[in-house]
Enzyme design. Structure first.
Site, PDB file in Angstrom:
ATOM      1  N   SER A  28       0.812  -1.220   0.000  1.00  0.00           N
ATOM      2  CA  SER A  28       0.000   0.000   0.000  1.00  0.00           C
ATOM      3  C   SER A  28       0.841   1.264   0.000  1.00  0.00           C
ATOM      4  CB  SER A  28      -0.880   0.049   1.252  1.00  0.00           C
ATOM      5  OG  SER A  28      -1.852  -0.934   1.175  1.00  0.00           O
ATOM      6  N   HIS A  59      -3.347   0.135  -5.290  1.00  0.00           N
ATOM      7  CA  HIS A  59      -2.613  -1.028  -5.803  1.00  0.00           C
ATOM      8  C   HIS A  59      -2.796  -1.045  -7.317  1.00  0.00           C
ATOM      9  CE1 HIS A  59      -1.561  -3.372  -2.087  1.00  0.00           C
ATOM     10  NE2 HIS A  59      -2.269  -2.369  -1.625  1.00  0.00           N
ATOM     11  N   GLU A  84      -9.758  -9.445   0.970  1.00  0.00           N
ATOM     12  CA  GLU A  84     -10.545  -9.146  -0.229  1.00  0.00           C
ATOM     13  C   GLU A  84     -11.395 -10.349  -0.639  1.00  0.00           C
ATOM     14  OE1 GLU A  84      -8.447  -6.702  -3.377  1.00  0.00           O
ATOM     15  OE2 GLU A  84      -6.738  -7.364  -2.194  1.00  0.00           O
ATOM     16  N   ALA A 111       2.676  -1.498   4.402  1.00  0.00           N
ATOM     17  CA  ALA A 111       2.374  -0.435   5.352  1.00  0.00           C
ATOM     18  C   ALA A 111       1.830  -1.131   6.596  1.00  0.00           C
ATOM     19  CB  ALA A 111       1.336   0.502   4.760  1.00  0.00           C
ATOM     20  N   MET A 209      -1.875  -6.453   7.550  1.00  0.00           N
ATOM     21  CA  MET A 209      -2.804  -7.391   6.911  1.00  0.00           C
ATOM     22  C   MET A 209      -2.201  -8.064   5.676  1.00  0.00           C
ATOM     23  SD  MET A 209      -6.119  -4.871   6.961  1.00  0.00           S
ATOM     24  CE  MET A 209      -6.354  -3.692   8.309  1.00  0.00           C
ATOM     25  N   SER A 210      -0.888  -8.180   5.624  1.00  0.00           N
ATOM     26  CA  SER A 210      -0.272  -8.801   4.430  1.00  0.00           C
ATOM     27  C   SER A 210       1.059  -9.447   4.810  1.00  0.00           C
ATOM     28  CB  SER A 210      -0.036  -7.739   3.353  1.00  0.00           C
ATOM     29  OG  SER A 210       0.983  -6.849   3.763  1.00  0.00           O
ATOM     30  N   ASN A 233       1.080   4.432  10.598  1.00  0.00           N
ATOM     31  CA  ASN A 233       0.275   5.015  11.687  1.00  0.00           C
ATOM     32  C   ASN A 233       0.612   4.277  12.972  1.00  0.00           C
ATOM     33  OD1 ASN A 233      -1.361   2.811  10.083  1.00  0.00           O
ATOM     34  ND2 ASN A 233      -2.074   2.704  12.191  1.00  0.00           N
ATOM     35  N   HIS A 245      -7.416   4.528   5.688  1.00  0.00           N
ATOM     36  CA  HIS A 245      -6.473   4.186   4.619  1.00  0.00           C
ATOM     37  C   HIS A 245      -5.806   5.434   4.046  1.00  0.00           C
ATOM     38  CE1 HIS A 245      -4.693   1.432   1.780  1.00  0.00           C
ATOM     39  NE2 HIS A 245      -5.154   2.105   0.748  1.00  0.00           N
TER      40      HIS A 245
HETATM   41  N1  HPA Z   1      -3.383  -2.223  11.382  1.00  0.00           N
HETATM   42  C1  HPA Z   1      -3.376  -3.185  10.431  1.00  0.00           C
HETATM   43  N2  HPA Z   1      -2.909  -2.987   9.212  1.00  0.00           N
HETATM   44  C2  HPA Z   1      -2.409  -1.786   8.911  1.00  0.00           C
HETATM   45  C3  HPA Z   1      -2.386  -0.740   9.856  1.00  0.00           C
HETATM   46  C4  HPA Z   1      -2.897  -0.973  11.162  1.00  0.00           C
HETATM   47  O1  HPA Z   1      -2.908  -0.108  12.043  1.00  0.00           O
HETATM   48  N3  HPA Z   1      -1.820   0.331   9.239  1.00  0.00           N
HETATM   49  C5  HPA Z   1      -1.516  -0.068   7.970  1.00  0.00           C
HETATM   50  N4  HPA Z   1      -1.872  -1.341   7.779  1.00  0.00           N
END
Ligand code: HPA
Length: 270
Positions: A28, A59, A84, A111, A209-210, A233, A245
């Site tokens: 991302s 993406h 997804e 990310a 998440m990846s 973040n 996002h």
């Molecule tokens: N949590 C999960 N996945 C993420 C986050 C998060 O705070 N930031 C970017 N991807």
């Protein structure tokens, strides 16, 4: 499965039949790294047999083969995710293709939310280990002994020699990097503050998440894995910010220069 893999391989090899040294997956907000590749051959996922398309905005869903610092690289601008609705097998399919293309080294980027209290948004973290908290494993199902063993060892996925190399690249370029454990949640909802407290207690420094399914399969296939998180973040409950996002993309844009410099240096040195 073998037939599927052969169909994908023949399609790609008809377009590019040379050797590729390094495979990259750009997560991302990190797709811009692919734009630095010279003499690019661009193939849209939609044209590649059995490749799936990510619906996540940002993406770009294309594969780029070309030169980066004199090395032949293959980069995926965008990846598909479990949240997804794709299966674990589908999300790790490109890794098996990388392997069959002869790629031995793979650089994964993502990310992530920082749950280590000493982290700040915009930090870069080298992943030194992971916790798979998704309850899923991409290797469930019949095993293909040509790719790897039934019960693969996962004690040394992110090898020290590569982590040291990334640190060296960072120091030489005045880029600060952290190192830590990445914990994989299925998403797509961000975690709750209680889940983030649990993640910290369990030893996680970042959540996302990846990456973990891809790292498991790459390690199973005996590829060298380097993985880098952009802490986009602070995770839920660590700061008062509402997670979204847009913020993830804004932060990755802010650290764009450092991140792409670091990736270029890694590619040069591995
Ligand atoms: N949590 C999960 N996945 C993420 C986050 C998060 O705070 N930031 C970017 N991807």
């Amino acid at each position: 499965m073998k037939e599927k893999i052969n169909e994908t391989l023949s399609y790609i090899q008809e377009i590019y039949s040379g050797r590729v040294e390094i495979g990259m997956i750009l997560g991302s907000g990190l797709g811009f790294i692919g734009d630095k590749i010279e003499n690019p051959i661009i193939i849209n996922y939609s044209d590649i047999p059995h490749f799936k398309i990510s619906s996540v905005q940002s993406h770009r869903n294309r594969l780029i083969i070309g030169d980066l610092f004199g090395k032949k690289v293959l980069a995926m601008q965008g990846r598909i995710h479990y949240y997804e609705g794709f299966t674990q097998e589908e999300i790790t399919y490109p890794i098996k293709i990388f392997k069959k293309l002869g790629i031995e080294k793979i650089l994964l980027t993502n990310a992530a939310g920082g749950c280590n209290h000493s982290f700040s948004a915009g930090d870069i973290m080298i992943i030194n280990d992971h916790i798979n908290f998704s309850g899923k494993n991409p290797l469930i199902g019949p095993n293909d002994d040509d790719l790897g063993p039934r019960f693969p060892d996962m004690s040394n996925i992110y090898k020290k020699k590569y982590r040291e190399l990334v640190k060296k690249c960072a120091v030489e370029n005045n880029i600060e990097v952290k190192e830590g454990v990445y914990m994989y949640f299925s998403g797509p909802s961000y975690e709750t503050p209680a889940e983030i407290r649990m993640a910290s207690l369990m030893g996680a420094d970042a959540v996302g998440m990846s990456t973990v399914p891809e790292a498991i399969v790459a390690n199973y296939c005996d590829m060298d894995v380097i993985a880098i998180s952009c802490i986009s973040n602070l995770a839920a409950g660590i700061s008062d910010m509402v997670l979204n996002h847009k913020e993830v993309i804004e932060t990755t844009n802010r650290v764009k220069n450092n991140l792409s410099k670091l990736v270029e240096e890694i590619v040069l040195k591995i």
